[in-house]
Design a protein around this motif. Structure first.
Motif, mmCIF file in Angstrom:
data_model
loop_
_atom_site.group_PDB
_atom_site.id
_atom_site.type_symbol
_atom_site.label_atom_id
_atom_site.label_comp_id
_atom_site.label_asym_id
_atom_site.label_seq_id
_atom_site.Cartn_x
_atom_site.Cartn_y
_atom_site.Cartn_z
ATOM 1 N N PRO A 194 -25.598 -25.640 59.105
ATOM 2 C CA PRO A 194 -24.874 -24.375 58.926
ATOM 3 C C PRO A 194 -24.085 -24.369 57.627
ATOM 4 O O PRO A 194 -23.592 -25.417 57.174
ATOM 5 N N VAL A 195 -23.965 -23.195 57.037
ATOM 6 C CA VAL A 195 -23.279 -23.042 55.748
ATOM 7 C C VAL A 195 -22.100 -22.086 55.910
ATOM 8 O O VAL A 195 -22.210 -21.030 56.544
ATOM 9 N N VAL A 196 -20.984 -22.477 55.343
ATOM 10 C CA VAL A 196 -19.735 -21.716 55.401
ATOM 11 C C VAL A 196 -19.402 -21.213 53.998
ATOM 12 O O VAL A 196 -19.648 -21.909 53.008
ATOM 13 N N MET A 197 -18.833 -20.018 53.914
ATOM 14 C CA MET A 197 -18.306 -19.506 52.653
ATOM 15 C C MET A 197 -16.795 -19.642 52.649
ATOM 16 O O MET A 197 -16.118 -19.106 53.527
ATOM 17 N N ASP A 198 -16.274 -20.393 51.688
ATOM 18 C CA ASP A 198 -14.828 -20.505 51.518
ATOM 19 C C ASP A 198 -14.369 -19.300 50.700
ATOM 20 O O ASP A 198 -14.542 -19.254 49.483
ATOM 21 N N CYS A 199 -13.779 -18.337 51.383
ATOM 22 C CA CYS A 199 -13.434 -17.056 50.753
ATOM 23 C C CYS A 199 -12.134 -17.096 49.970
ATOM 24 O O CYS A 199 -11.825 -16.133 49.249
ATOM 25 N N THR A 200 -11.369 -18.159 50.103
ATOM 26 C CA THR A 200 -10.091 -18.236 49.400
ATOM 27 C C THR A 200 -10.138 -19.178 48.203
ATOM 28 O O THR A 200 -9.786 -18.800 47.088
ATOM 29 N N HIS A 201 -10.628 -20.411 48.392
ATOM 30 C CA HIS A 201 -10.680 -21.333 47.264
ATOM 31 C C HIS A 201 -11.679 -20.896 46.195
ATOM 32 O O HIS A 201 -11.558 -21.271 45.026
ATOM 33 N N SER A 202 -12.673 -20.095 46.581
ATOM 34 C CA SER A 202 -13.626 -19.608 45.588
ATOM 35 C C SER A 202 -12.984 -18.602 44.651
ATOM 36 O O SER A 202 -13.574 -18.239 43.624
ATOM 37 N N LEU A 203 -11.766 -18.164 44.970
ATOM 38 C CA LEU A 203 -11.038 -17.222 44.113
ATOM 39 C C LEU A 203 -9.896 -17.890 43.364
ATOM 40 O O LEU A 203 -9.065 -17.208 42.760
ATOM 41 N N GLN A 204 -9.857 -19.211 43.399
ATOM 42 C CA GLN A 204 -8.827 -19.933 42.659
ATOM 43 C C GLN A 204 -8.997 -19.762 41.149
ATOM 44 O O GLN A 204 -10.104 -19.550 40.645
ATOM 45 N N GLN A 205 -7.883 -19.887 40.463
ATOM 46 C CA GLN A 205 -7.876 -20.015 39.003
ATOM 47 C C GLN A 205 -7.167 -21.334 38.699
ATOM 48 O O GLN A 205 -5.954 -21.373 38.503
ATOM 49 N N PRO A 206 -7.932 -22.435 38.715
ATOM 50 C CA PRO A 206 -7.322 -23.763 38.611
ATOM 51 C C PRO A 206 -6.902 -24.117 37.190
ATOM 52 O O PRO A 206 -7.205 -23.413 36.226
ATOM 53 N N ASN A 207 -6.190 -25.226 37.100
ATOM 54 C CA ASN A 207 -5.854 -25.838 35.803
ATOM 55 C C ASN A 207 -4.984 -24.953 34.913
ATOM 56 O O ASN A 207 -5.097 -24.970 33.687
ATOM 57 N N GLN A 208 -4.100 -24.171 35.542
ATOM 58 C CA GLN A 208 -3.183 -23.353 34.761
ATOM 59 C C GLN A 208 -2.157 -24.244 34.060
ATOM 60 O O GLN A 208 -1.751 -25.285 34.575
ATOM 61 N N THR A 209 -1.731 -23.837 32.890
ATOM 62 C CA THR A 209 -0.773 -24.648 32.127
ATOM 63 C C THR A 209 0.589 -24.711 32.808
ATOM 64 O O THR A 209 1.396 -25.596 32.505
ATOM 65 N N SER A 210 0.849 -23.795 33.759
ATOM 66 C CA SER A 210 2.103 -23.829 34.507
ATOM 67 C C SER A 210 2.137 -24.976 35.507
ATOM 68 O O SER A 210 3.193 -25.326 36.024
ATOM 69 N N GLY A 211 0.950 -25.555 35.801
ATOM 70 C CA GLY A 211 0.869 -26.608 36.808
ATOM 71 C C GLY A 211 0.697 -26.074 38.210
ATOM 72 O O GLY A 211 0.660 -26.850 39.169
ATOM 73 N N VAL A 212 0.582 -24.755 38.362
ATOM 74 C CA VAL A 212 0.377 -24.117 39.663
ATOM 75 C C VAL A 212 -0.918 -23.318 39.612
ATOM 76 O O VAL A 212 -1.098 -22.466 38.744
ATOM 77 N N THR A 213 -1.821 -23.587 40.537
ATOM 78 C CA THR A 213 -3.104 -22.901 40.577
ATOM 79 C C THR A 213 -2.918 -21.418 40.881
ATOM 80 O O THR A 213 -2.148 -21.050 41.766
ATOM 81 N N GLY A 214 -3.638 -20.571 40.133
ATOM 82 C CA GLY A 214 -3.599 -19.141 40.362
ATOM 83 C C GLY A 214 -4.716 -18.709 41.298
ATOM 84 O O GLY A 214 -5.465 -19.537 41.826
ATOM 85 N N GLY A 215 -4.853 -17.392 41.484
ATOM 86 C CA GLY A 215 -5.901 -16.892 42.368
ATOM 87 C C GLY A 215 -5.997 -15.383 42.367
ATOM 88 O O GLY A 215 -5.186 -14.696 41.748
ATOM 89 N N ASN A 216 -6.994 -14.878 43.083
ATOM 90 C CA ASN A 216 -7.235 -13.433 43.200
ATOM 91 C C ASN A 216 -7.429 -13.050 44.665
ATOM 92 O O ASN A 216 -8.538 -12.687 45.079
ATOM 93 N N PRO A 217 -6.373 -13.134 45.478
ATOM 94 C CA PRO A 217 -6.536 -12.900 46.913
ATOM 95 C C PRO A 217 -6.983 -11.484 47.257
ATOM 96 O O PRO A 217 -7.510 -11.250 48.341
ATOM 97 N N GLN A 218 -6.792 -10.529 46.344
ATOM 98 C CA GLN A 218 -7.219 -9.160 46.600
ATOM 99 C C GLN A 218 -8.731 -9.040 46.709
ATOM 100 O O GLN A 218 -9.257 -8.013 47.176
ATOM 101 N N LEU A 219 -9.457 -10.102 46.313
ATOM 102 C CA LEU A 219 -10.916 -10.088 46.369
ATOM 103 C C LEU A 219 -11.476 -10.879 47.549
ATOM 104 O O LEU A 219 -12.689 -11.049 47.656
ATOM 105 N N ILE A 220 -10.608 -11.363 48.446
ATOM 106 C CA ILE A 220 -11.081 -12.141 49.593
ATOM 107 C C ILE A 220 -12.073 -11.330 50.419
ATOM 108 O O ILE A 220 -13.118 -11.834 50.843
ATOM 109 N N GLY A 221 -11.759 -10.065 50.655
ATOM 110 C CA GLY A 221 -12.657 -9.215 51.431
ATOM 111 C C GLY A 221 -14.012 -9.055 50.774
ATOM 112 O O GLY A 221 -15.054 -9.047 51.445
ATOM 113 N N THR A 222 -14.021 -8.937 49.452
ATOM 114 C CA THR A 222 -15.276 -8.800 48.711
ATOM 115 C C THR A 222 -16.144 -10.035 48.873
ATOM 116 O O THR A 222 -17.356 -9.948 49.143
#
Length: 274
Positions: A194-222
């Motif tokens: 079985p295959v699962v879709m990770d709907c949240t981590h796939s929207l991460q914006q990693p490696n930000q210079t702030s040291g905190v990972t960003g993201g686009n949670p408004q696209l989770i539904g998409t």
């Protein structure tokens, strides 16, 4: 079709076998109160919508951008809380494991061992996880294709364990973004798991210079709707009552009160495509 080794975990739940299964919870164990709120809320929603449900929270976060980031409340305490939540709400539970010597202690408390994407090629970790006899969910590395995950499946099976899940969580797109290639869903299903879709981590914006990972949670539904349309078996959604104050991955978690209407839409979509 939900395989028998997952059906065994869901035997205390009433669910529609034609539904997708859901892995959901906060990113990390922050407190007993948080686990109680999320588990009680999501289990109620899933019972109403007849969705088989696995509760997820990491007992320790080892993959953090900054050395100052929160990693957990202590392994033993967090694992005991996960065990407690699973028993109270009759839910199977899952959490990350990061090294071969973590697998056996974690397996005493949780039902599914999750292998982080960055570690999906670590042979000693995969073998140790397989040898616990627990279900092993391997997240596809951001640097790998779906077909190449056959090697992770082979390692687990050669170690004597065929209770396997594979999870798609996006592919590296430049230094600070990810993109989802939905071809990976049927490609990984060809491995017979079985295959699962990770709907949240796939929207991460990693490696930000702030040291905190960003993201686009408004696209989770998409992401979730497209995965259902592509025939995915399960969905992975991290959720929190107030992501703005979450101690890990707040930038890409779904606010808890938005989960129910999204799942209602996804159940309708599932009925339309099966």
């Amino acid at each position: 079709m939900i395989p028998s080794y997952l059906q065994d975990l869901f035997q205390k739940q009433s669910y529609n076998p034609d539904n997708f299964f859901l892995i959901a919870g906060p990113c990390v164990v922050e407190s007993e109160e948080l686990l109680e709120e999320v588990a009680s809320t999501v289990s109620r929603i899933c019972a109403r919508l007849e969705i088989p449900y696995v509760f997820k929270a990491s007992y320790r976060k080892a993959n953090r951008t900054s050395a100052s980031s929160f990693t957990g409340i202590g392994d033993d305490n967090a694992l005991q809380l996960l065990n407690q939540i699973g028993k109270k709400y009759h839910l199977p539970t899952t959490s990350d494991v990061h090294a071969h010597d973590e697998t056996a202690p974690a397996a005493e408390h949780i039902d599914i061992l999750q292998i982080p994407a960055f570690l999906c090629r670590q042979t000693d970790l995969l073998v140790a996880a397989a040898e616990t006899g627990k279900i092993v969910n391997v997240k596809k590395g951001q640097f790998l294709s779906g077909p190449s995950m056959q090697f992770a499946v082979d390692k687990l099976k050669k170690a004597g364990n065929d209770k396997i899940i594979l999870t798609e969580r996006g592919t590296t797109f430049g230094y600070q973004d990810l993109v989802v290639d939905y071809r990976n869903i049927p490609w990984m299903q060809e491995h017979g798991v079985p295959v699962v879709m990770d709907c949240t981590h796939s929207l991460q914006q990693p490696n930000q210079t702030s040291g905190v990972t960003g993201g686009n949670p408004q696209l989770i539904g998409t992401i979730a709707k497209a995965a259902i349309a592509a025939g995915v078996d399960g969905l992975f959604i991290e959720t929190h009552p107030n992501p703005a104050v979450a101690k890990s991955d707040g930038a890409n978690m779904l606010r808890l009160d938005l989960l129910e209407p999204l799942l209602e839409q996804l159940v309708k979509l599932r009925k339309a495509v099966i």
